[in-house]
Design a protein around this motif. Structure first.
Motif, mmCIF file in Angstrom:
data_model
loop_
_atom_site.group_PDB
_atom_site.id
_atom_site.type_symbol
_atom_site.label_atom_id
_atom_site.label_comp_id
_atom_site.label_asym_id
_atom_site.label_seq_id
_atom_site.Cartn_x
_atom_site.Cartn_y
_atom_site.Cartn_z
ATOM 1 N N PHE A 122 35.835 31.897 39.717
ATOM 2 C CA PHE A 122 35.559 33.328 39.671
ATOM 3 C C PHE A 122 34.947 33.827 40.976
ATOM 4 O O PHE A 122 35.183 34.978 41.379
ATOM 5 C CB PHE A 122 34.647 33.650 38.487
ATOM 6 N N LEU A 123 34.179 33.018 41.657
ATOM 7 C CA LEU A 123 33.719 33.398 42.991
ATOM 8 C C LEU A 123 34.896 33.504 43.959
ATOM 9 O O LEU A 123 34.940 34.400 44.815
ATOM 10 C CB LEU A 123 32.694 32.380 43.508
ATOM 11 N N THR A 124 35.855 32.592 43.812
ATOM 12 C CA THR A 124 37.060 32.663 44.636
ATOM 13 C C THR A 124 37.840 33.933 44.355
ATOM 14 O O THR A 124 38.329 34.600 45.279
ATOM 15 C CB THR A 124 37.937 31.426 44.377
ATOM 16 N N TYR A 125 37.963 34.286 43.090
ATOM 17 C CA TYR A 125 38.665 35.529 42.741
ATOM 18 C C TYR A 125 37.927 36.746 43.304
ATOM 19 O O TYR A 125 38.559 37.703 43.769
ATOM 20 C CB TYR A 125 38.792 35.644 41.226
ATOM 21 N N PHE A 126 36.606 36.719 43.268
ATOM 22 C CA PHE A 126 35.818 37.824 43.809
ATOM 23 C C PHE A 126 36.052 37.985 45.308
ATOM 24 O O PHE A 126 36.142 39.111 45.821
ATOM 25 C CB PHE A 126 34.333 37.591 43.513
ATOM 26 N N VAL A 127 36.162 36.868 46.010
ATOM 27 C CA VAL A 127 36.387 36.926 47.459
ATOM 28 C C VAL A 127 37.831 37.285 47.773
ATOM 29 O O VAL A 127 38.113 38.087 48.686
ATOM 30 C CB VAL A 127 36.000 35.575 48.103
ATOM 31 N N MET A 128 38.772 36.703 47.032
ATOM 32 C CA MET A 128 40.192 36.838 47.353
ATOM 33 C C MET A 128 40.864 38.031 46.687
ATOM 34 O O MET A 128 42.082 38.215 46.861
ATOM 35 C CB MET A 128 40.931 35.565 46.918
ATOM 36 N N GLU A 129 40.140 38.850 45.958
ATOM 37 C CA GLU A 129 40.773 39.965 45.247
ATOM 38 C C GLU A 129 41.519 40.922 46.177
ATOM 39 O O GLU A 129 42.654 41.330 45.867
ATOM 40 C CB GLU A 129 39.729 40.727 44.431
ATOM 41 N N PRO A 130 40.977 41.332 47.331
ATOM 42 C CA PRO A 130 41.770 42.194 48.225
ATOM 43 C C PRO A 130 43.057 41.528 48.706
ATOM 44 O O PRO A 130 44.091 42.192 48.837
ATOM 45 C CB PRO A 130 40.807 42.478 49.387
ATOM 46 N N VAL A 131 43.011 40.229 48.950
ATOM 47 C CA VAL A 131 44.215 39.515 49.388
ATOM 48 C C VAL A 131 45.246 39.475 48.275
ATOM 49 O O VAL A 131 46.447 39.681 48.507
ATOM 50 C CB VAL A 131 43.842 38.093 49.858
ATOM 51 N N PHE A 132 44.799 39.215 47.048
ATOM 52 C CA PHE A 132 45.717 39.190 45.915
ATOM 53 C C PHE A 132 46.384 40.551 45.714
ATOM 54 O O PHE A 132 47.594 40.634 45.465
ATOM 55 C CB PHE A 132 44.975 38.780 44.641
ATOM 56 N N LYS A 133 45.608 41.627 45.807
ATOM 57 C CA LYS A 133 46.165 42.965 45.611
ATOM 58 C C LYS A 133 47.197 43.286 46.688
ATOM 59 O O LYS A 133 48.273 43.833 46.388
ATOM 60 C CB LYS A 133 45.045 44.002 45.623
ATOM 61 N N GLU A 134 46.876 42.964 47.927
ATOM 62 C CA GLU A 134 47.830 43.243 49.008
ATOM 63 C C GLU A 134 49.098 42.423 48.859
ATOM 64 O O GLU A 134 50.210 42.924 49.091
ATOM 65 C CB GLU A 134 47.171 42.957 50.361
ATOM 66 N N ALA A 135 48.965 41.159 48.466
ATOM 67 C CA ALA A 135 50.146 40.322 48.259
ATOM 68 C C ALA A 135 51.004 40.861 47.117
ATOM 69 O O ALA A 135 52.235 40.830 47.181
ATOM 70 C CB ALA A 135 49.725 38.876 47.981
#
Length: 257
Positions: free
Chosen positions: A107-120
């Motif tokens: 969940f910390l990874t998701y918190f950090v990577m959320e902008p990357v996931f949305k852009e992808a």
């Protein structure tokens, strides 16, 4: 029993006659254009079916490799290693348990990577689902945000070492970008190296407490008492008073901002 065997034999013969007649009708030679067109349509449908089977196989393969892909192109290894070292430094072997450590890291990874996931999703996955991009173009667009994230965190020394290991296969692309076959392992190695560096800093306060407790026990002549047992309450109290889990987690997240 004989009656059942006779009925079973007659059924097989009738079925064979029907399928044989149908097969003979299908493969019977004919010069009419309709038959040739039907044959071409059957061939094209078979080719489309084969393509869908291959796509399904590739999709299942990618889904089976999803945990490994998540470990390779995100900050999950960094979070997981630091939190594991932190638990080891406190001295609690099974608290929190491994499942909880992994869940917090995810969940910390998701918190950090959320902008990357949305852009992808916006640039690659959504156009692919809408049919506006092909699979190859969508994959490149989807991987571009991850490439930018990894380029910002990768160690140039790791890239150079891996490039020297296979200079021909890992040559730079035409646009000057690092190939994914080189960028991904270099990024993972960089994250592991950085996680151990942060883990060393996290362990220092607990090491100081262990040394103080061991020195006091030696001065009191209690050399038979294990220092780890005596220092454990002090380390847990220090960690709780400093709100250690929240402080360390916040520091790890801020390191990616």
């Amino acid at each position: 029993m004989r009656r059942f065997f006779a009925l079973w034999t007659i059924s097989i013969l009738v079925l064979f006659a029907l399928t044989g007649g149908a097969g003979a009708q299908e493969i019977a030679p004919s010069d009419t254009p309709a038959v040739g067109e039907a044959f071409d349509n059957a061939v094209s449908e078979a080719g489309g079916l084969s393509k869908r089977i291959i796509q399904t196989f590739l999709l299942v393969t990618v889904l089976s490799l999803a945990p490994g892909i998540a470990m390779m192109v995100t900050c999950l290894p960094f979070m997981l290693i630091v939190l594991s070292i932190l638990r080891q430094g406190v001295g609690l072997q099974q608290a929190p348990p491994n499942m909880l450590i992994v869940s917090v890291a995810i969940f910390l990874t998701y918190f950090v990577m959320e902008p990357v996931f949305k852009e992808a999703w916006v640039t690659g996955v959504e156009p692919l689902l809408n049919g506006t991009l092909t699979e190859e173009v969508a994959f490149k667009a989807m991987m571009e945000p991850f490439r930018v994230f990894m380029d910002a965190r990768v160690d140039s020394g790791a890239v150079d070492i891996l490039r020297d290991a296979r200079p021909v296969e890992t040559a730079p692309a035409t646009d000057g970008s690092t190939p994914l076959s080189l960028l991904v392992p270099a990024f993972v190695l960089s994250e592991i190296q950085r996680a151990f560096e942060i883990g060393f800093i996290v362990l220092l306060p607990f090491l100081v407490i262990d040394l103080l407790v061991a020195s006091i026990l030696m001065a009191m002549g209690m050399m038979m008492v294990p220092p780890a047992i005596v220092s454990l309450p002090f380390k847990v109290s220090f960690f709780v008073l400093t709100n250690g889990w929240v402080a360390v987690s916040g520091a790890l997240v801020r390191g990616y901002s």
